[in-house]
Design a protein around this motif. Structure first.
Motif, PDB file in Angstrom:
ATOM      1  N   ASP A 111       0.841  -1.180   0.218  1.00  0.00           N
ATOM      2  CA  ASP A 111      -0.032  -0.043   0.118  1.00  0.00           C
ATOM      3  C   ASP A 111       0.905   1.371   0.017  1.00  0.00           C
ATOM      4  N   THR A 112       0.367   2.270  -0.425  1.00  0.00           N
ATOM      5  CA  THR A 112       1.147   3.800  -0.335  1.00  0.00           C
ATOM      6  C   THR A 112       1.776   3.977   0.635  1.00  0.00           C
ATOM      7  N   LYS A 113       1.240   4.216   1.664  1.00  0.00           N
ATOM      8  CA  LYS A 113       1.791   4.277   3.054  1.00  0.00           C
ATOM      9  C   LYS A 113       3.197   3.389   3.288  1.00  0.00           C
ATOM     10  N   GLU A 275       9.353  12.866   2.253  1.00  0.00           N
ATOM     11  CA  GLU A 275       8.583  13.400   3.290  1.00  0.00           C
ATOM     12  C   GLU A 275       7.482  14.153   2.953  1.00  0.00           C
ATOM     13  N   VAL A 276       7.645  15.019   2.121  1.00  0.00           N
ATOM     14  CA  VAL A 276       6.299  15.755   1.536  1.00  0.00           C
ATOM     15  C   VAL A 276       5.396  14.972   0.997  1.00  0.00           C
ATOM     16  N   ILE A 277       5.714  14.057   0.377  1.00  0.00           N
ATOM     17  CA  ILE A 277       4.606  13.253  -0.296  1.00  0.00           C
ATOM     18  C   ILE A 277       3.968  12.258   0.797  1.00  0.00           C
ATOM     19  N   GLN A 282      -0.865  11.682   3.999  1.00  0.00           N
ATOM     20  CA  GLN A 282      -1.704  11.837   5.209  1.00  0.00           C
ATOM     21  C   GLN A 282      -2.706  12.597   5.431  1.00  0.00           C
ATOM     22  N   ASN A 283      -2.385  13.804   4.909  1.00  0.00           N
ATOM     23  CA  ASN A 283      -3.466  15.125   4.819  1.00  0.00           C
ATOM     24  C   ASN A 283      -4.687  14.828   3.878  1.00  0.00           C
ATOM     25  N   GLU A 284      -4.350  13.989   2.677  1.00  0.00           N
ATOM     26  CA  GLU A 284      -5.511  13.613   1.852  1.00  0.00           C
ATOM     27  C   GLU A 284      -6.394  12.596   2.564  1.00  0.00           C
ATOM     28  N   LYS A 285      -5.975  11.514   3.196  1.00  0.00           N
ATOM     29  CA  LYS A 285      -6.515  10.672   3.791  1.00  0.00           C
ATOM     30  C   LYS A 285      -7.391  11.282   4.853  1.00  0.00           C
ATOM     31  N   ALA A 286      -6.774  12.208   5.663  1.00  0.00           N
ATOM     32  CA  ALA A 286      -7.587  12.952   6.817  1.00  0.00           C
ATOM     33  C   ALA A 286      -8.837  13.607   6.213  1.00  0.00           C
TER      34      ALA A 286
END
Length: 296
Positions: A111-113, A275-277, A282-286
Motif C-alpha cells: 500500500d502507498t503508506k 517526506e512531503v509526499i 496523510q493530509n489527503e487521507k484525513a
C-alpha cells in the motif's frame, strides 16, 4: 590484520559453525544463523577464492573495517570477523523478518503508506553512506535482497562487500564491470562500463521503489541482462501505470532513473521529497475521512 583500522576479531571457539543453520546465500558466499554470546547473529562465509587470495582478502578486510565504523538505524550492524581455518567469516546482526525481496514475494504490491515508509528507510540509510566522511561510500549492489527488515518493521541496508570508497579527488570516477552488481538494478553507465558516481545507487533505488508499488519486478519474461542492455542502449524504463503510481511518485521515479547521472537527485533530496509526499498523503487521507463523516 593489514587494515589501518583492524576489524574486531572474534575467536572461532565462540561460534560453533557445526551447529549453524544455513539461511541463504550472499554476494560472496553462504549465510548462516549462529549463536554468539547468547545471541542469534548472521554468519556470512566468504568464498575460498577470495579468502585464499591475500590481496583480495586484504581488500575485503579493509571494507569490513570500514563497515564496522558505521552506525545508523537503517544500516545493518557489523559485529566482527571470525577466523576459522582457511575460511573467512564475518558476523552481522540477524534480522529475522528477512529481506524486502521476501516481503514482496509474500505480500505482492504494497500500500502507498507502507511503500513510502520503506522508501524513506532505504533513502536514509543510503544518504548516511553517501555522506560518509572523508569519502562517500557507494553501495554498488542495492537490490531488494540487500535490504532487510528488523522486528520493528524498519528496513536496513546491508552487504557493502561490493562498495568502494568514492575518491572525490578522482574526477574520472571508478570503473565497474558489467558483471559487478545485479543486472536488474544496474545503472546504464555501469552496464556500459563507464565511469560512475554515487547516482548509480539512486538509479537502483528507483527500481526498488517501482517494485514496491508494483509488487515485484517488471519484464519477468526477459533475462536481467537483456533488461540492463535495453536500459543502457535503448533508454528503456519500467511502465508507470497511473492506477498504481501516485503522480508525485511517478515524477520522483523519472528523476531517479534519469539517463543522465548528473540529473538524478541526491538521497538527501529524495528524503525531502518523500517526506512531503508522505505528509500530503496523510493530509489527503484525513480530508477524505472527514468528508465521509455524517453530522447528526
Amino acid at each position: 590484520m593489514d587494515s589501518q583500522v583492524p576489524c574486531f576479531e572474534i575467536d572461532h571457539s565462540e561460534v560453533d559453525m557445526d551447529e549453524a543453520t544455513r539461511i541463504g546465500e550472499g554476494a560472496y558466499g553462504e549465510v548462516f544463523l549462529v549463536n554468539w554470546r547468547g545471541t542469534e547473529v548472521a554468519a556470512k562465509t566468504i568464498r575460498s577464492t577470495i579468502a585464499s587470495n591475500p590481496k583480495a582478502k586484504n581488500t575485503f578486510l579493509k571494507e569490513l573495517a570500514l563497515w564496522q565504523q558505521l552506525r545508523h538505524p537503517n544500516i545493518v550492524q557489523f559485529l566482527g570477523v571470525l577466523k576459522h581455518s582457511d575460511r573467512l567469516i564475518f558476523l552481522t546482526e540477524y534480522l529475522r523478518n528477512g529481506s524486502l525481496y521476501d516481503i514482496l514475494k509474500k505480500k505482492g504490491r504494497l500500500d502507498t503508506k507502507t511503500a513510502i515508509s520503506y522508501a524513506l528507510d532505504i533513502a536514509r540509510g543510503m544518504n548516511y553512506l553517501h555522506q560518509h566522511k572523508p569519502h562517500a561510500i557507494i553501495h554498488r549492489d542495492l537490490t531488494p535482497r540487500n535490504v532487510l527488515q528488523d522486528e520493528a518493521g524498519r528496513l536496513k541496508v546491508t552487504d557493502f562487500g561490493l562498495s568502494k570508497i568514492a575518491q572525490e579527488k578522482d574526477s574520472y570516477g571508478y570503473k565497474m564491470t558489467g558483471g559487478t552488481g545485479s543486472y536488474r538494478y544496474m545503472a546504464p553507465e555501469v552496464y556500459r562500463r563507464e565511469s560512475y558516481g554515487k547516482s548509480v545507487d539512486v538509479f537502483s533505488f528507483a527500481l526498488i521503489l517501482h517494485e514496491m508499488f508494483q509488487g515485484g519486478p517488471s519484464n519477468r519474461a526477459e533475462t536481467a541482462e537483456q533488461i540492463a542492455d535495453k536500459r543502457a542502449y535503448e533508454d528503456s524504463r519500467p511502465p508507470l501505470s497511473s492506477f498504481l503510481y501516485p503522480e508525485p511518485i511517478k515524477m520522483l521515479l523519472k528523476e531517479c532513473w534519469h539517463k543522465n547521472p548528473d540529473c538524478r537527485p541526491t538521497f538527501e533530496e529524495i528524503i525531502l521529497q518523500l517526506e512531503v509526499i508522505e505528509q500530503d498523503f496523510q493530509n489527503e487521507k484525513a480530508m477524505k475521512a472527514c468528508s465521509s463523516c455524517v453530522v447528526l
